[in-house]
Design an enzyme around this catalytic site. Structure first.
Site, short mmCIF file in Angstrom:
data_model
loop_
_atom_site.label_atom_id
_atom_site.label_comp_id
_atom_site.label_asym_id
_atom_site.label_seq_id
_atom_site.Cartn_x
_atom_site.Cartn_y
_atom_site.Cartn_z
CE LYS A 111 -12.04 -21.76 -10.26
NZ LYS A 111 -12.14 -20.39 -10.79
CE LYS A 194 -3.95 -29.92 -22.19
NZ LYS A 194 -4.95 -28.84 -22.47
CE LYS A 197 -7.22 -30.65 -18.63
NZ LYS A 197 -7.25 -29.28 -18.19
#
Ligand code: TRP
Length: 332
Positions: A111, A194, A197
């Site tokens: 993050k 995916k 994603k």
């Protein structure tokens, strides 16, 4: 019955990948365990959503999950901030959380790499709040993906530190609820990993997508120039289209396009049209239900109130016991 807790991130709409992944398993799980599901609005504050949008986002998340089949009569479905006991437990657990350990968290490092200008303490202590979510109901199992395993490990550390510090056997270590082979990986439409994603435009089909949107996204999906010899192995992007087809179409339809591929007469345009139609047939009832629930203010309010009441019953009990163990005793 085992107690299970899981948070639902109020970010974005549910897509087919979520549906065949976590959501469908939540729906099944609610019958087998004492489930607490909540919309994690406190957590979402780490990225500062606009006050005008927060409530609507939470409502939409509730509507989508209810439309998929979460039954508020069977499980406890609530909004995280309707159980402020979570915030107090979070404060208490912070005293058992070491900053060095939090700084080493993989998701924290990820993050700060992504948004170096917003490294707030809430972000650092995200795993502590998650531990509070889990421990406030003394859950045994938490249905989380691989990316959340480390958070669960932190929760177990806090459990052990708490029990050791106060000489009690109060909290139990929670573990990941393993769906085993039941987790279906749904590929995205951009030819890579995916669904959901990648942020690439059109990569995901949302449960609220209208037929024309579905068609547009599917028709734009990545393909190759077509097979040139019999029984040619499929490129990833083509394999992905077949995977999607298998999820929403009949076995006859899948077999039909397999045959065409294997004898090199496939026209991807035809297959995509069929895929778009079948996705729409699959999604339509859910989409209509989402709209109906989102428009039914009274129903949503009833659900949220019922959830809050059930969650508080469990949360208040835990918090009272924890305060008592810690030695916080009121003078009046
Ligand atoms: N961190 C979880 C996620 O990103 C959401 C979440 C918050 C959660 N609190 C939780 C999941 C408690 C399980 C239990 O998806």
């Amino acid at each position: 019955m085992e107690t299970v807790v899981s948070g639902i991130r109020p970010t974005g709409n549910l897509h087919l990948g979520n549906y065949f992944g976590a959501v469908r398993n939540f729906i099944k799980m609610q019958h087998d365990a004492n489930c607490y599901f909540f919309v994690a609005d406190y957590h979402s504050l780490t990225t500062h959503p606009h006050p005008d949008n927060l409530n609507a986002t939470v409502k939409q998340v509730l509507a989508e999950n209810l439309a998929c089949g979460l039954d508020p009569e069977i499980c406890t479905l609530y909004v995280q901030s309707d159980l402020p006991e979570t915030a107090e437990l979070y404060l208490l657990l912070n005293m058992l959380a070491y900053t060095g350990e939090l700084e080493r968290s993989v998701s924290f490092k990820e993050k700060i790499r992504k948004d170096p200008d917003n490294v707030n303490a809430g972000l650092l202590t995200y795993p502590v709040l998650m531990a509070a979510d889990i421990l406030i109901h003394k859950a045994a199992k938490v249905p989380v993906g691989k990316d959340q395993e480390q958070h669960l490990e932190y929760t177990r550390n806090y459990v052990n530190r708490f029990n050791y510090l106060y000489g009690v056997e109060y909290f139990q270590e929670p573990f990941a609820y393993n769906f085993g082979g039941q987790l279906v990986k749904v590929p995205g439409l951009d030819g890579s990993g995916k669904m959901g994603k990648s942020e690439a435009e059109g990569n995901a089909i949302f449960l609220i997508d209208e037929p024309e949107v579905i068609k547009k996204k599917v028709m734009r999906a990545v393909t190759d120039s077509g097979p040139t010899h019999m029984n040619q192995p499929k490129e990833v992007a083509i394999e992905n289209l077949f995977t999607l087809l298998k999820l929403v179409s009949t076995t006859e339809t899948v077999a039909h396009f397999e045959t065409l591929y294997n004898n090199c007469t496939i026209r991807y345009g035809d297959m995509k049209k069929q895929l778009a139609d079948d996705i729409n047939i699959f999604i339509a009832p859910i989409r209509e239900k989402i709209k109906a629930i989102a428009a039914d203010e009274k129903y949503i309010n009833k659900v949220v109130k019922m959830g809050a009441e059930k969650a508080r019953q469990s949360g208040r009990k835990t918090l009272a016991e924890v305060r008592n163990i810690i030695g916080i005793r009121s003078f009046f």
